[in-house]
Motif scaffolding. Structure first.
Motif, mmCIF file in Angstrom:
data_model
loop_
_atom_site.group_PDB
_atom_site.id
_atom_site.type_symbol
_atom_site.label_atom_id
_atom_site.label_comp_id
_atom_site.label_asym_id
_atom_site.label_seq_id
_atom_site.Cartn_x
_atom_site.Cartn_y
_atom_site.Cartn_z
ATOM 1 N N LEU A 153 0.861 -1.176 0.000
ATOM 2 C CA LEU A 153 0.000 0.000 0.000
ATOM 3 C C LEU A 153 0.898 1.227 0.000
ATOM 4 C CD1 LEU A 153 -2.475 -1.141 2.803
ATOM 5 C CD2 LEU A 153 -2.538 -1.671 0.371
ATOM 6 N N GLU A 154 0.804 2.011 -1.050
ATOM 7 C CA GLU A 154 1.590 3.241 -1.144
ATOM 8 C C GLU A 154 0.684 4.425 -0.900
ATOM 9 O OE1 GLU A 154 4.777 3.651 -4.273
ATOM 10 O OE2 GLU A 154 3.572 2.015 -5.103
ATOM 11 N N LEU A 155 1.028 5.221 0.093
ATOM 12 C CA LEU A 155 0.285 6.445 0.391
ATOM 13 C C LEU A 155 1.058 7.611 -0.211
ATOM 14 C CD1 LEU A 155 0.196 4.452 3.002
ATOM 15 C CD2 LEU A 155 -0.894 6.400 4.074
ATOM 16 N N THR A 156 0.359 8.497 -0.892
ATOM 17 C CA THR A 156 0.947 9.728 -1.396
ATOM 18 C C THR A 156 0.174 10.883 -0.793
ATOM 19 O OG1 THR A 156 1.596 8.668 -3.467
ATOM 20 C CG2 THR A 156 1.491 11.076 -3.468
ATOM 21 N N TYR A 157 0.894 11.781 -0.153
ATOM 22 C CA TYR A 157 0.234 12.924 0.470
ATOM 23 C C TYR A 157 -0.305 13.853 -0.614
ATOM 24 C CZ TYR A 157 2.587 11.344 4.723
ATOM 25 O OH TYR A 157 3.046 10.605 5.776
ATOM 26 N N THR A 158 -1.532 14.327 -0.400
ATOM 27 C CA THR A 158 -2.206 15.192 -1.362
ATOM 28 C C THR A 158 -2.494 16.565 -0.759
ATOM 29 O OG1 THR A 158 -4.346 14.302 -0.658
ATOM 30 C CG2 THR A 158 -3.281 13.233 -2.554
ATOM 31 N N VAL A 165 -2.124 6.907 13.137
ATOM 32 C CA VAL A 165 -1.304 5.954 13.887
ATOM 33 C C VAL A 165 -2.188 5.012 14.703
ATOM 34 C CG1 VAL A 165 0.419 5.726 15.728
ATOM 35 C CG2 VAL A 165 0.770 7.388 13.886
ATOM 36 N N ALA A 166 -3.246 5.523 15.291
ATOM 37 C CA ALA A 166 -4.187 4.667 16.031
ATOM 38 C C ALA A 166 -4.818 3.645 15.086
ATOM 39 C CB ALA A 166 -5.254 5.509 16.714
ATOM 40 N N TRP A 167 -5.171 4.069 13.876
ATOM 41 C CA TRP A 167 -5.734 3.171 12.864
ATOM 42 C C TRP A 167 -4.702 2.101 12.474
ATOM 43 C CZ3 TRP A 167 -4.341 2.638 7.600
ATOM 44 C CH2 TRP A 167 -5.237 1.918 6.814
ATOM 45 N N LEU A 168 -3.457 2.514 12.274
ATOM 46 C CA LEU A 168 -2.387 1.544 11.978
ATOM 47 C C LEU A 168 -2.293 0.506 13.095
ATOM 48 C CD1 LEU A 168 0.529 3.871 10.782
ATOM 49 C CD2 LEU A 168 -0.786 2.298 9.347
ATOM 50 N N ASP A 169 -2.288 0.966 14.336
ATOM 51 C CA ASP A 169 -2.187 0.061 15.484
ATOM 52 C C ASP A 169 -3.305 -0.978 15.472
ATOM 53 O OD1 ASP A 169 0.081 1.384 16.372
ATOM 54 O OD2 ASP A 169 -0.990 2.552 17.905
ATOM 55 N N GLU A 170 -4.516 -0.569 15.115
ATOM 56 C CA GLU A 170 -5.646 -1.506 15.029
ATOM 57 C C GLU A 170 -5.381 -2.592 13.992
ATOM 58 O OE1 GLU A 170 -9.371 0.442 14.245
ATOM 59 O OE2 GLU A 170 -8.988 1.965 15.774
ATOM 60 N N GLN A 171 -4.811 -2.191 12.854
ATOM 61 C CA GLN A 171 -4.558 -3.158 11.782
ATOM 62 C C GLN A 171 -3.424 -4.117 12.167
ATOM 63 O OE1 GLN A 171 -7.185 -2.807 10.024
ATOM 64 N NE2 GLN A 171 -7.404 -0.781 10.962
ATOM 65 N N TYR A 172 -2.437 -3.628 12.912
ATOM 66 C CA TYR A 172 -1.381 -4.513 13.420
ATOM 67 C C TYR A 172 -1.968 -5.524 14.407
ATOM 68 C CZ TYR A 172 2.571 -2.089 11.302
ATOM 69 O OH TYR A 172 3.474 -1.571 10.419
ATOM 70 N N THR A 231 4.376 -4.339 8.250
ATOM 71 C CA THR A 231 5.341 -3.267 8.462
ATOM 72 C C THR A 231 4.816 -2.013 7.785
ATOM 73 O OG1 THR A 231 7.691 -2.660 8.341
ATOM 74 C CG2 THR A 231 6.775 -3.827 6.438
ATOM 75 N N SER A 232 5.264 -0.860 8.267
ATOM 76 C CA SER A 232 4.831 0.405 7.672
ATOM 77 C C SER A 232 5.810 1.497 8.050
ATOM 78 C CB SER A 232 3.426 0.770 8.157
ATOM 79 O OG SER A 232 3.418 0.976 9.557
ATOM 80 N N GLY A 233 5.738 2.593 7.314
ATOM 81 C CA GLY A 233 6.568 3.737 7.642
ATOM 82 C C GLY A 233 6.513 4.803 6.576
ATOM 83 N N PRO A 234 7.050 5.977 6.911
ATOM 84 C CA PRO A 234 7.052 7.082 5.954
ATOM 85 C C PRO A 234 8.098 6.863 4.865
ATOM 86 C CG PRO A 234 8.190 7.732 7.952
ATOM 87 C CD PRO A 234 7.628 6.358 8.195
ATOM 88 N N ARG A 235 7.815 7.417 3.688
ATOM 89 C CA ARG A 235 8.815 7.405 2.621
ATOM 90 C C ARG A 235 9.839 8.498 2.904
ATOM 91 N NH1 ARG A 235 4.487 6.965 -2.000
ATOM 92 N NH2 ARG A 235 4.922 9.186 -2.200
ATOM 93 N N ASP A 278 6.927 12.292 1.630
ATOM 94 C CA ASP A 278 5.830 12.705 0.753
ATOM 95 C C ASP A 278 4.726 11.652 0.715
ATOM 96 O OD1 ASP A 278 7.118 10.709 -0.657
ATOM 97 O OD2 ASP A 278 7.517 11.931 -2.435
ATOM 98 N N GLY A 279 4.814 10.697 1.649
ATOM 99 C CA GLY A 279 3.837 9.614 1.723
ATOM 100 C C GLY A 279 4.382 8.507 2.595
ATOM 101 N N GLY A 280 3.840 7.311 2.417
ATOM 102 C CA GLY A 280 4.275 6.180 3.222
ATOM 103 C C GLY A 280 4.054 4.874 2.491
ATOM 104 N N VAL A 281 4.489 3.786 3.124
ATOM 105 C CA VAL A 281 4.363 2.444 2.565
ATOM 106 C C VAL A 281 3.917 1.505 3.674
ATOM 107 C CG1 VAL A 281 5.594 0.536 1.459
ATOM 108 C CG2 VAL A 281 6.191 2.892 0.883
#
Length: 98
Positions: A4-9, A23-30, A37-41, A45-48
């Motif tokens: 999943l690639e996030l691009t900031y708009t 981050v709370a939403w990420l924690d729920e999915q973990y 795994t996840s983190g900023p690019r 300018d986004g994340g993965v």
């Protein structure tokens, strides 16, 4: 498996305003075992996110629940792939083409 690639708009200040909820939403999915795994690019300018899910439609629906999406600060690109090789720690996610 999915990348999943996030691009900031939106400006980074708007992204940061929604970051705590994201981050709370990420924690729920973990906790549910969906995200591996996840983190900023770099540059920021986004994340993965690397994720496992039943199918593409399911993961695409999940991305719509991200508070970043609700705040209008990011767009998702979903890439599905077959993880035929993995590190030993990820062996349970190994797949066979089919």
């Amino acid at each position: 498996m999915f990348v999943l690639e996030l691009t900031y708009t939106a400006p980074i200040e708007d992204v940061d305003a929604a970051l705590e909820a994201h981050v709370a939403w990420l924690d729920e999915q973990y906790e549910k075992g969906i995200f591996l795994t996840s983190g900023p690019r770099n540059p920021r300018d986004g994340g993965v996110i690397l994720a496992v899910a039943p199918d593409r439609a399911w993961i695409e629906e999940l991305t719509t629940t991200d508070p970043f999406v609700g705040a209008g600060v990011c767009a998702y690109r979903v890439t599905e792939f077959v993880a035929t090789k993995t590190a030993p720690a990820l062996e349970r996610y190994r797949e066979t083409p089919g």
